[in-house]
Scaffold this motif. Structure first.
Motif, mmCIF file in Angstrom:
data_model
loop_
_atom_site.group_PDB
_atom_site.id
_atom_site.type_symbol
_atom_site.label_atom_id
_atom_site.label_comp_id
_atom_site.label_asym_id
_atom_site.label_seq_id
_atom_site.Cartn_x
_atom_site.Cartn_y
_atom_site.Cartn_z
ATOM 1 N N ALA A 2 15.280 17.790 30.203
ATOM 2 C CA ALA A 2 15.120 16.961 31.404
ATOM 3 C C ALA A 2 13.646 16.661 31.620
ATOM 4 C CB ALA A 2 15.694 17.682 32.613
ATOM 5 N N SER A 4 10.876 15.577 34.516
ATOM 6 C CA SER A 4 10.813 15.506 35.982
ATOM 7 C C SER A 4 9.897 14.387 36.451
ATOM 8 C CB SER A 4 10.343 16.840 36.551
ATOM 9 O OG SER A 4 9.064 17.107 36.032
ATOM 10 N N SER A 261 17.984 16.826 36.752
ATOM 11 C CA SER A 261 18.517 17.820 35.820
ATOM 12 C C SER A 261 19.940 17.432 35.471
ATOM 13 C CB SER A 261 18.562 19.199 36.478
ATOM 14 O OG SER A 261 17.307 19.481 37.018
#
Ligand SMILES: O=C(O)CCC(=O)C(=O)O
Length: 295
Positions: A2, A4, A261
């Motif tokens: 993931a 961010s 996520s």
């Protein structure tokens, strides 16, 4: 994996509605000069690299008459797997922000490519829809293109048929059953080609098209190449259907979640379920290990 990146609001509501209704957007000079200079520099490295090859490989797709003295590139395959500038651009830069804005939150990255459409006859891309190449569990996938140089009508700009994303999903196989990757001549004859929107623009202009949009482009008969960097994202709840087309072979960053996520939530046939974690890279535990918490 993931990334961010924070989602920012960059489009007006009018632009979002336009995308939903017409299936595309064209944003003039959307990418700034700093990014453009970095992208061009990265691209140039691959053009130089292409001088060492005589035929296409897993990174570079070159035209049959490509030579070290006169490179003719068709495509850099999965640019973000080969250069950090492309990685940052696709995962954190303007296209990631735009995808999150249009899809309303974190997105799932699918794949990217840099189509060069070289000067003096760079090849056409016949009319097609993308979703047949890499079906997903919904129709949210969209592709964001960035012109690295100015593109005018002579250079084979991206052409889209407004509203076609809500229409028929065409069969992209030939009559003999082989994969054509393009609409048949009979189906093309049913299209209103006069309604095609040709997405031209100065360097840094951006095109967005939905995965069901009928689109393509004409040969580049100008004396300038037409580098178009394309990246595809879907909504986070949308998943590539394994075993069909390019799904599963779109580069090592395919499946990366941008701006959030992994949720493992998905909707199939109107029913929502919370799927198990993604075990595709590490291998799946057995049901015994999971249930006894020792696997
Ligand atoms: O490069 C273009 O003009 C169109 C690209 C495209 O549709 C594709 O590569 O699927």
């Amino acid at each position: 994996m993931a990334i961010s990146t924070t989602a920012e609001t960059i489009l007006s509501e009018e632009q979002r509605v336009f995308y939903r209704e017409h299936g595309y957007l064209q944003l003039d000079s959307f990418v700034d000069e700093v990014w453009l200079a970095a992208l061009r520099e990265a691209s140039q490295e691959f053009i130089e690299l292409s001088r060492q090859i005589t035929e296409s490989n897993k990174v570079l797709d070159v035209e049959p008459d490509h030579t070290s003295g006169a490179p003719r590139l068709r495509r850099l395959i999965s640019p973000l797997d080969h250069h950090d500038t492309f990685y940052r651009f696709t995962m954190e830069g303007p296209p990631a922000q735009l995808a999150m804005d249009l899809l309303g939150g974190p997105v799932r990255f699918h794949h990217s490519k840099l189509n060069y459409k070289w000067s003096g006859g760079g090849e056409e891309v016949k009319w097609h829809q993308d979703i047949q190449f890499w079906p997903h569990t919904d129709f949210t996938p969209l592709t964001i293109g960035v012109y690295l140089d100015d593109v005018d009508g002579e250079m084979g700009p991206m052409g889209v048929l407004p509203g076609s994303h809500l229409g028929r999903l065409y069969d992209l196989y030939d009559a003999d059953g082989s994969w054509a990757g393009a609409l048949s001549e009979a189906d093309v004859a049913t299209l209103d080609l006069g309604a095609m929107a040709w997405l031209e623009g100065p360097a840094g202009s951006v095109t967005v098209h939905n995965c069901c949009m009928v689109h393509g482009s004409l040969p580049n008969n100008s004396s300038r190449a037409r580098p178009l960097l394309l990246q595809t994202y879907s909504a986070i709840e949308s998943y590539p259907v394994a075993g069909i087309g390019a799904n599963g072979v779109t580069g090592r960053n395919g499946g990366t979640i941008v701006g959030g996520s992994p949720s493992q939530m998905l909707e199939i046939d109107g029913r929502v379920l919370h799927g198990a974690p993604d075990w595709s890279r590490k291998g799946a535990p057995t049901i015994f290990g999971s249930q006894q918490k020792d696997g």
